[in-house]
Design an enzyme around this catalytic site. Sequence first.
Site, PDB file in Angstrom:
ATOM      1  N   ARG A   8      65.889   0.565  10.951  1.00 16.07           N
ATOM      2  CA  ARG A   8      67.074   1.325  10.536  1.00 16.07           C
ATOM      3  C   ARG A   8      67.520   0.949   9.125  1.00 16.07           C
ATOM      4  NH1 ARG A   8      70.111   1.186  16.447  1.00 16.07           N
ATOM      5  NH2 ARG A   8      69.394   3.218  17.200  1.00 16.07           N
ATOM      6  N   TYR A  52      71.801  11.446  26.924  1.00 13.11           N
ATOM      7  CA  TYR A  52      72.917  10.688  26.365  1.00 13.11           C
ATOM      8  C   TYR A  52      74.203  10.870  27.179  1.00 13.11           C
ATOM      9  CZ  TYR A  52      70.679   9.014  22.051  1.00 13.11           C
ATOM     10  OH  TYR A  52      69.896   8.337  21.127  1.00 13.11           O
ATOM     11  N   LYS A  96      63.205   9.449  16.639  1.00  9.47           N
ATOM     12  CA  LYS A  96      64.114  10.602  16.656  1.00  9.47           C
ATOM     13  C   LYS A  96      63.652  11.680  15.664  1.00  9.47           C
ATOM     14  CE  LYS A  96      68.153   7.795  17.979  1.00  9.47           C
ATOM     15  NZ  LYS A  96      69.577   7.495  17.663  1.00  9.47           N
ATOM     16  N   HIS A 122      65.513   5.211  18.782  1.00 11.57           N
ATOM     17  CA  HIS A 122      66.317   4.828  19.945  1.00 11.57           C
ATOM     18  C   HIS A 122      65.575   3.734  20.685  1.00 11.57           C
ATOM     19  CE1 HIS A 122      68.539   5.010  23.725  1.00 11.57           C
ATOM     20  NE2 HIS A 122      67.356   4.905  24.299  1.00 11.57           N
ATOM     21  N   THR A 170      72.922  -0.249  15.098  1.00 13.68           N
ATOM     22  CA  THR A 170      73.138   1.202  15.155  1.00 13.68           C
ATOM     23  C   THR A 170      73.493   1.748  13.771  1.00 13.68           C
ATOM     24  OG1 THR A 170      74.044   0.856  17.379  1.00 13.68           O
ATOM     25  CG2 THR A 170      74.412   3.016  16.362  1.00 13.68           C
ATOM     26  N   ARG A 225      64.923  -3.911  20.139  1.00 14.65           N
ATOM     27  CA  ARG A 225      66.255  -3.791  19.521  1.00 14.65           C
ATOM     28  C   ARG A 225      66.299  -4.566  18.196  1.00 14.65           C
ATOM     29  NH1 ARG A 225      69.875   0.014  21.503  1.00 14.65           N
ATOM     30  NH2 ARG A 225      71.409  -1.208  20.383  1.00 14.65           N
ATOM     31  N   GLU A 237      65.933   5.597  31.567  1.00  8.05           N
ATOM     32  CA  GLU A 237      65.384   6.335  30.419  1.00  8.05           C
ATOM     33  C   GLU A 237      63.874   6.575  30.551  1.00  8.05           C
ATOM     34  OE1 GLU A 237      66.730   4.108  27.024  1.00  8.05           O
ATOM     35  OE2 GLU A 237      68.800   4.804  27.256  1.00  8.05           O
ATOM     36  N   PHE A 281      81.321  11.838  18.927  1.00 11.21           N
ATOM     37  CA  PHE A 281      80.082  12.252  18.258  1.00 11.21           C
ATOM     38  C   PHE A 281      79.054  12.865  19.205  1.00 11.21           C
ATOM     39  CE2 PHE A 281      79.800   7.625  19.101  1.00 11.21           C
ATOM     40  CZ  PHE A 281      78.635   7.558  19.854  1.00 11.21           C
ATOM     41  N   ASN A 299      69.408   7.709  12.622  1.00 12.93           N
ATOM     42  CA  ASN A 299      68.991   6.311  12.448  1.00 12.93           C
ATOM     43  C   ASN A 299      67.580   6.053  12.993  1.00 12.93           C
ATOM     44  OD1 ASN A 299      69.621   6.458  15.134  1.00 12.93           O
ATOM     45  ND2 ASN A 299      71.235   4.912  15.096  1.00 12.93           N
TER      46      ASN A 299
HETATM   47  P1  GDP Z   1      72.114   2.583  19.816  1.00 13.23           P
HETATM   48  O1  GDP Z   1      71.914   1.995  21.206  1.00 13.23           O
HETATM   49  O2  GDP Z   1      71.995   1.548  18.732  1.00 13.23           O
HETATM   50  O3  GDP Z   1      71.246   3.786  19.566  1.00 13.23           O
HETATM   51  O4  GDP Z   1      73.636   3.054  19.720  1.00 13.23           O
HETATM   52  P2  GDP Z   1      74.633   3.799  20.755  1.00 13.23           P
HETATM   53  O5  GDP Z   1      74.063   3.793  22.148  1.00 13.23           O
HETATM   54  O6  GDP Z   1      75.978   3.201  20.552  1.00 13.23           O
HETATM   55  O7  GDP Z   1      74.685   5.287  20.212  1.00 13.23           O
HETATM   56  C1  GDP Z   1      73.678   6.205  20.485  1.00 13.23           C
HETATM   57  C2  GDP Z   1      73.375   6.997  19.233  1.00 13.23           C
HETATM   58  O8  GDP Z   1      74.520   7.772  18.902  1.00 13.23           O
HETATM   59  C3  GDP Z   1      73.112   6.166  17.982  1.00 13.23           C
HETATM   60  O9  GDP Z   1      71.793   5.677  17.873  1.00 13.23           O
HETATM   61  C4  GDP Z   1      73.440   7.160  16.891  1.00 13.23           C
HETATM   62  O10 GDP Z   1      72.366   8.098  16.698  1.00 13.23           O
HETATM   63  C5  GDP Z   1      74.631   7.888  17.481  1.00 13.23           C
HETATM   64  N1  GDP Z   1      75.917   7.289  17.084  1.00 13.23           N
HETATM   65  C6  GDP Z   1      76.425   6.069  17.455  1.00 13.23           C
HETATM   66  N2  GDP Z   1      77.630   5.859  16.919  1.00 13.23           N
HETATM   67  C7  GDP Z   1      77.917   6.969  16.186  1.00 13.23           C
HETATM   68  C8  GDP Z   1      79.040   7.375  15.401  1.00 13.23           C
HETATM   69  O11 GDP Z   1      80.033   6.655  15.251  1.00 13.23           O
HETATM   70  N3  GDP Z   1      78.965   8.616  14.807  1.00 13.23           N
HETATM   71  C9  GDP Z   1      77.878   9.439  14.958  1.00 13.23           C
HETATM   72  N4  GDP Z   1      77.892  10.639  14.340  1.00 13.23           N
HETATM   73  N5  GDP Z   1      76.818   9.090  15.699  1.00 13.23           N
HETATM   74  C10 GDP Z   1      76.817   7.879  16.302  1.00 13.23           C
END
Ligand code: GDP
Length: 138
Positions: free
Chosen positions: A102, A49, A9, A115, A91, A85, A126, A57, A112
């Site tokens: 991370r 996304y 990212k 992805h 996350t 993963r 994707e 968010f 973080n």
């Molecule tokens: P991942 O699969 O571990 O990347 O997590 P998710 O698919 O749940 O979320 C996608 C991305 O959204 C994450 O990698 C973070 O960059 C962001 N994100 C997830 N949860 C939050 C949150 O609670 N707040 C904010 N600001 N960003 C979030």
Amino acid sequence: MERTLSIIKPDGVAKGLIGEVLKRFEANGLKVAALKMIHLTKKQAQGFYAVHQEKPFFDSLTDFMSSGPCVVLILEGEGAIDKNRKLMGATDFRKADPGTIRADYASSIEQNIVHGSDAPETARFEIAYFFNALEIVN
Ligand code: GDP
């Protein structure tokens, strides 16, 4: 053999972590099958996304993802989705296992570093979002 989509990212690129992240993938048996650098537009980030469009968010996340260049790549290997993963960590970096990307480098739940696809269907969507067949090495 499985394929997964990975993104370094904008925060990972800005922190100079491209080499470090690629090193971890390669050292753990994941092969790079495609790779490019891209600066997403806000619209492209929103499309990627789309599953999160109802989340509070979403706007902030897509601003962040379009804030600078990122590196998108396809990783290939046995159990590539789960392996990636595991290397990424949770996350929320505060809950990520020590030694994960991370845990070592993220600065917030949003910024973080990486992805990674979370399931075979999402990996297919994707990968096709970023790469055409000619760009993927067999
Ligand atoms: P991942 O699969 O571990 O990347 O997590 P998710 O698919 O749940 O979320 C996608 C991305 O959204 C994450 O990698 C973070 O960059 C962001 N994100 C997830 N949860 C939050 C949150 O609670 N707040 C904010 N600001 N960003 C979030």
